[in-house]
Design an enzyme around this catalytic site. Structure first.
Site, PDB file in Angstrom:
ATOM      1  N   GLY A   1      20.533  78.531  -0.935  1.00 16.12           N
ATOM      2  CA  GLY A   1      21.027  78.447  -1.652  1.00 16.12           C
ATOM      3  C   GLY A   1      21.487  80.258  -2.229  1.00 16.12           C
ATOM      4  O   GLY A   1      22.158  80.463  -2.030  1.00 16.12           O
ATOM      5  N   CYS A   2      21.532  79.929  -3.705  1.00 17.54           N
ATOM      6  CA  CYS A   2      21.940  81.092  -4.505  1.00 17.54           C
ATOM      7  C   CYS A   2      22.211  82.582  -4.127  1.00 17.54           C
ATOM      8  O   CYS A   2      20.670  82.620  -3.771  1.00 17.54           O
ATOM      9  CB  CYS A   2      21.876  81.405  -6.436  1.00 17.54           C
ATOM     10  SG  CYS A   2      22.641  82.482  -7.190  1.00 17.54           S
TER      11      CYS A   2
END
Length: 173
Positions: A9-10
């Site tokens: 993810g981020c």
């Protein structure tokens, strides 16, 4: 020193769990796995380049073995979500382990099988295990973002749902 590359993810949220560990020589946020050379954040965030947001970790395997990196990695993600991670949606936020040699590939497959058979998740584990590809460091403002922009990072992480998920599936178990 060796390299480990993880998509979770981020990339801002993937730095903090690893940075204070013994034997970690450095962590660089960046992009890999796509079809465009030298992509920018603006290009990657559209999902059109095929890249993942990743962290590339330089580590000393004598002080912090790859197996421990894998254990820590799994505890940062929802390995059943193929559409992104938490509030970050899109192909650039998918999870993947990019292996740098056959030993890492074998260990990553074993770790994935262990997670799949753990009973922690009712849905299938979709985290991919892929050969490492060209790594492109993200722009300078992404490096150490959580330290340079503490309040923005805290607010973004708080609204993402990541911590609640991790607590439910990992910390509380």
């Amino acid at each position: 020193m060796q390299k480990a590359t993880f998509a979770g993810g981020c990339f801002w949220c993937m730095v903090t769990p690893f940075e204070e560990q013994p034997g970690i020589g450095g962590i660089v946020s960046g992009y890999t796995g796509g079809h465009m050379e030298n992509p920018t954040y603006e290009e990657v965030k559209t999902g059109a380049t095929g890249h993942y947001e990743v962290v590339e970790i330089t580590f000393d395997p004598q002080l912090f073995p790859y197996e421990r990196l894998l254990e820590l990695y799994w505890q940062q993600i929802d390995p059943t979500d193929d559409g992104g991670q938490f509030h970050d949606r899109g192909s650039q936020y998918r999870t993947a382990i990019f292996f740098h040699d056959e030993a890492q590939e074998k260990l990553a497959i074993e770790a994935k099988e262990k997670v799949a058979s753990s009973g922690k998740f009712t849905k299938p584990i979709v985290t991919e295990i892929l050969p490492a590809q060209t790594f492109y460091p993200a722009e300078d403002y992404h490096q150490g973002y959580h330290k340079k922009n503490k309040e923005e990072y805290k607010a973004d992480r708080a609204k993402s749902g990541r911590d609640e998920f991790l607590d439910q599936h990992w910390v509380g178990k």
